[in-house]
Scaffold this active site. Structure first.
Site, PDB file in Angstrom:
ATOM      1  N   HIS A  52       0.812  -1.221   0.000  1.00 55.94           N
ATOM      2  CA  HIS A  52       0.000   0.000   0.000  1.00 55.94           C
ATOM      3  C   HIS A  52       0.841   1.264   0.000  1.00 55.94           C
ATOM      4  O   HIS A  52       2.020   1.247   0.333  1.00 55.94           O
ATOM      5  CB  HIS A  52      -0.941  -0.011   1.215  1.00 55.94           C
ATOM      6  CG  HIS A  52      -2.067  -0.993   1.071  1.00 55.94           C
ATOM      7  ND1 HIS A  52      -3.143  -0.756   0.259  1.00 55.94           N
ATOM      8  CD2 HIS A  52      -2.256  -2.224   1.622  1.00 55.94           C
ATOM      9  CE1 HIS A  52      -3.971  -1.796   0.332  1.00 55.94           C
ATOM     10  NE2 HIS A  52      -3.446  -2.703   1.134  1.00 55.94           N
ATOM     11  N   CYS A 408       3.729 -29.647 -14.401  1.00 58.29           N
ATOM     12  CA  CYS A 408       2.480 -28.873 -14.502  1.00 58.29           C
ATOM     13  C   CYS A 408       2.426 -28.248 -15.878  1.00 58.29           C
ATOM     14  O   CYS A 408       3.241 -27.405 -16.223  1.00 58.29           O
ATOM     15  CB  CYS A 408       2.439 -27.807 -13.403  1.00 58.29           C
ATOM     16  SG  CYS A 408       1.289 -26.452 -13.682  1.00 58.29           S
ATOM     17  N   CYS A 454      -1.491 -32.410 -12.832  1.00 61.70           N
ATOM     18  CA  CYS A 454      -0.170 -32.492 -12.210  1.00 61.70           C
ATOM     19  C   CYS A 454      -0.197 -32.931 -10.753  1.00 61.70           C
ATOM     20  O   CYS A 454       0.809 -33.378 -10.228  1.00 61.70           O
ATOM     21  CB  CYS A 454       0.580 -31.182 -12.358  1.00 61.70           C
ATOM     22  SG  CYS A 454      -0.228 -29.774 -11.595  1.00 61.70           S
TER      23      CYS A 454
END
Lengths: 495, 410
Positions: A52, A408, A454
């Site tokens: 922030h 993956c 995966c």
């Protein structure tokens, strides 16, 4: 030299940051304790991931938040580089949709100046849409805050914890604090399910549970209740904003954010729903909450994708303390330091909180700290096959063919990445193998298919490397085992 | 330079590579796994090959036959090879980049047959909320866990979706001693082939039509799921109940894997989720062909293999003539009660198989192609069962413009 033993309760962004900063000192022995199987699995895991700008915390009402947010933002610039934490400094727009909103923006601008954030201004018209072409055409103007950024919050906790451990911090995971021993008004250590851990100083960075920990030493002037926020994350390739988009804030919340999170996915959320203090584990998403987020996000970003492009929804809990400000102080019991109520902007403030704690140890406990001659500020990020340039990737594969086996599909995570993740899990003394620990380190299972291809392969690798049966591998720690036994277990009437 | 690089070593890819080799092309077959067969090795139930091999086989047996043929023909196969990108240098030259444990390689080829299969829709895509706990698997993932890796996921099972994969997994769980407590189907009719719906009766598994799972609760592991009833417009009625279980299986449909094709600019049909193709199964990028579930979600592996062969014939024609020489393409359009179809363009130079699915079940219907005056009567059509209809060259030749396919009541 006799070392002072420090026990930090809670290995989230706050606890880990404190551990890292304290690992600098020769005369300290730092123990980082968490009940979860891995670091960062509490409040740090699920949030909006924003660094922030430091303009929206009212310095009259919340002086600690106001001060530490700004300082934290500045420190992150250094920390992300030292620790190779994924980040982007893309800036934020606080958007005005009504004429009255400008009054609020003016207030934020003024508050930002008071907090020490000079680099902000109000933008309108052509400039606004140049900064953010996809923003709703209803937008009348916005507060432009260029110093806002985004990081991977859990990647950050992992990076900080790894660096802390490399500098001598000891982790105690799956270790739940059940009591704190106090003798003659001084802390002596913490009692846990894994035995007693001796400590001269106990730092309470227990997130949602900080009130319960504080009560263990008789400090009961505050309570933490969970504030629930829900999120949607969409599939890759869906255009999201370049900047972090906030609505004009309300007294309770900064509002529903629209952002492109660090991996490039459009993300919207959170709403804010206050839960009773006893619902600190209520992490369920709800249809009402998600609907509220959808409606809120649509106001800023009308171009939301169809609902079937969602790849994940999740809930985060922010620890909302009595009074609303961070509680960072040495308590009456000597050696007990509260670092409690670290709600938003806690992620931003974490590095500054860590230095604040050092100051408390020095100033309030009167302990002289001796700097190490050799302290290593650096930590190398895990290899991500998807991020390697081709020549580099080939070098890695030559060294270890596992980098050439893609586990993956969606995110191009290689077996080499997964093995490296497991090595690092062991480095942090993670005892229970979980798919989530691999996920947070490699990004495997977070793509379009959400792991249906995966996950079984990752389970095999985890089982092999941890020497357990594949069905004993967990999704996210004990009680979330992948299976109940081998495929014939029920026919043998064993389960 | 290869004549054809086949991406994907499942039934479509293997059949394509075999056919291409038989046709005399120089072929390379790439697959990301260290075994061939795609999902076939995990499909240990029978029901494969009735059309293609004219006998009933299990998935591993079907795969084995194709693998043996690949060996006989000495087709060049590269396993553990994940394709990273496809580049279209020109209509006559493409480059496929893949990674393997030996490194990253580029291969040049005249044509590509893309047969990368499909993925399953997951719990988040179908709007399930609640706790994020272990015990939620897609049907294919559960099948992989059980039949490749020997893991029993749980013992009290609820299955979302009555499609073939869901039903087959219901049987699989029951055979291993688990209690399948319910199959929950959103539509008012079951989603699977008739022979698989029998499973429910065989194992006494309750089927809830017009219901959906909306919420999962549990700590660590699934404990119970909330089911609500929907009306004919799929709107929730408010009638709801909980089922306790430790495992939730999502079998909510398949989506073609087309990411690499999209990146190279191939046009995608929103109805099939796969590419728009002509009757050689060539995509909008000349020389890139597609077959199997990456083209359209099939219900029989036999059709998948057939599409692989067809794509190989297309590749052969392309290599010989430096492109598919068709001058005029006739658009095949979806009419009443046709949810999806492929191919999308017909040359009229050859007979074609049309693969299509209806939107809703109907009895006593005609499949009509009004522009060419063709009509086929069918006693029953169901969304679950793909229509496979042959259009003759001379029938197609009658078309002046586009041809519409529709399914109308008699």
């Amino acid at each position: 030299m006799k070392k002072l033993r420090i026990a930090i309760i809670g290995a989230g962004i706050t606890g880990a940051s404190i551990a890292r900063v304290l690992s600098r000192y020769e005369n300290l022995e730092v123990h980082l304790i968490d009940k979860n199987p891995d670091v960062g699995w509490g409040v740090s895991k699920a949030n909006t991931a924003i660094i922030h700008g430091g303009y929206d915390d009212d310095p009259d009402k919340y002086p600690v938040r106001a001060r530490l947010c700004v300082r934290g933002n500045r420190l992150w610039h250094q920390w992300v580089k030292e620790l190779e934490i994924p980040h982007v400094w893309n800036g934020a727009l606080v958007v005005a949709l009504k004429e009255e909103d400008f009054d609020e923006l003016e207030k934020l601008l003024e508050r930002g100046r008071r907090n020490g954030v000079p680099e902000m201004r109000i933008v309108e018209g052509e400039e606004l849409f140049r900064l953010e072409p996809g923003l709703t055409k209803e937008a009348l103007g916005a507060l432009w805050v260029p110093i806002v950024g985004q990081i991977g919050p859990i990647s950050a906790v992992i990076a900080i914890a790894e660096n802390a451990v490399a500098n001598g911090v000891k982790t105690h995971l799956e270790t739940e604090v059940t009591g704190i021993r106090v003798e003659r008004g001084e802390v002596k250590g913490v009692e846990t399910n894994e035995g007693f851990i001796k400590a001269d100083i106990v730092i309470n960075a227990a997130g949602l549970y900080a009130d319960e920990i504080a009560r263990m030493v008789g400090v009961d002037y505050f309570e933490i209740h969970p504030r629930k926020g829900e999120y949607w994350i969409f599939d890759e390739g869906i255009p999201g904003p370049r900047r972090v988009l906030f609505p004009t804030p309300t007294p309770i919340s900064k509002g529903i954010v629209v952002t492109t999170e660090i991996s490039g996915h459009l993300m919207i959320g959170p709403n804010a729903q206050d839960l009773p203090a006893e619902e600190k584990d209520n992490l369920a998403t709800t249809r009402e909450g998600l609907e509220e987020v959808w409606e809120g996000a649509k106001k800023l970003w009308p171009n939301l994708p169809p609902r079937d492009k969602v790849i994940r929804t999740f809930t985060g809990l922010r620890p909302e303390p009595t009074g609303g400000d961070f509680i960072i102080k040495a308590e009456e019991v000597w050696g007990f330091i509260n670092v409690a109520g670290i709600r938003s902007p806690g992620l931003t403030s974490a590095p500054a909180i860590a230095y604040e704690v050092v100051e408390i140890i020095r100033r309030d406990l009167g302990i002289e700290l001796v700097e190490k001659k050799k302290w290593n500020p650096y930590r190398r990020d895990i290899t991500h096959f998807f991020a390697l340039p081709r020549e580099k990737a080939n070098e890695f594969i030559k060294r270890n063919p596992a980098y050439g086996r893609i586990v993956c599909r969606c995110n191009k995570v290689s077996e080499g990445d997964v093995l490296e993740a497991i090595e690092r899990m062991k480095f942090l003394a993670i005892k229970t193998p979980s798919v989530d620990s691999v996920k947070f380190r490699t990004k495997a299972t977070t793509g379009t298919c959400q792991g249906s291809f995966c996950r079984p392969r990752i389970i095999q690798i985890l089982a092999r490397e941890y020497g357990v049966e594949p069905w004993q591998v967990t999704l996210k720690g004990k009680g979330s085992e992948i299976g109940i036994g081998d495929v014939k277990v029920l026919l043998r009437r064993e389960a | 330079m290869y004549d054809v690089v086949v991406i994907g070593g499942g039934p479509a890819g293997m059949a394509a590579a075999i056919k291409a080799k038989e046709l005399g092309l120089n072929v390379l077959l790439l697959d990301e796994n260290d075994y061939l067969g795609g999902i076939l090795p995990q499909c240990i139930h029978p029901g494969f090959g009735i059309h293609y091999f004219r006998e009933e086989l299990t998935g591993p047996e079907f795969a084995h036959r194709l693998k043996e043929r690949l060996k006989e023909l000495r087709v060049k196969v590269k396993g553990n090879a994940r394709v990273l990108s496809i580049e279209n240098y020109s209509d006559l030259e493409k480059v496929v980049t893949f990674v393997s444990p030996e490194g990253i390689f580029d291969v040049r080829t005249k044509t590509i047959i893309y047969a990368a299969g499909a993925r399953e829709r997951h719990a988040f895509e179908i709007g399930i909320v609640g706790d994020r706990v272990a015990g939620i698997y897609t049907a294919g993932e559960a099948q992989t866990l059980m039949d490749i890796y020997g893991i029993m996921p749980g013992k009290e099972i609820v299955i979302v979706g009555s499609g073939d994969v869901g039903l087959i997994m219901a049987r699989r769980f029951a055979l291993e001693g688990a209690r399948v407590k319910a199959v929950i189907e959103l539509m008012p009719y079951p989603g699977g082939l008739a022979r698989n719906i029998m499973i429910l009766r065989d194992f006494n598994i309750p089927l809830y039509l017009s219901h959906k799972v909306v919420e999962v609760r549990g700590r660590g592991r699934v404990k119970r799921v909330k089911v609500v009833k929907v009306d004919e417009n799929l709107r929730e009625t408010g009638e709801e109940f909980w089922i306790s279980c430790d495992t939730l299986i999502i079998s909510a449909g398949l989506i073609p894997n087309v990411k690499l094709l999209k990146e190279v600019g191939v046009e995608i049909d929103p109805a099939t989720g796969g590419p728009v193709v002509n009757d050689r199964l060539e995509t909008s990028v000349p020389g890139i062909f597609v077959a199997g579930n990456a083209l359209v979600i099939n219900d029989l592996v036999d059709y998948v293999a057939e599409q692989g062969e067809l794509a190989a014939e297309g590749a052969k024609e392309f290599v010989e003539n430096e492109g598919i020489g068709t001058k005029r393409w006739i658009r095949l359009k979806r009419g009443q009660n046709v949810r999806l179809l492929a191919p999308h363009y017909l040359s009229g130079e050859r007979d074609v198989w049309i693969y299509a699915r209806v939107s809703k079940p109907m009895e006593n219907v005609a499949v009509e192609f009004p522009e060419i005056g063709k009509r086929i009567r069918l006693p029953v059509v169901k969304p679950a069962e793909m229509l496979r209809i042959r259009l003759r060259k001379k029938e197609i030749a009658r078309a002046k413009g586009a041809i519409t396919m529709e399914v109308v009541p008699l």
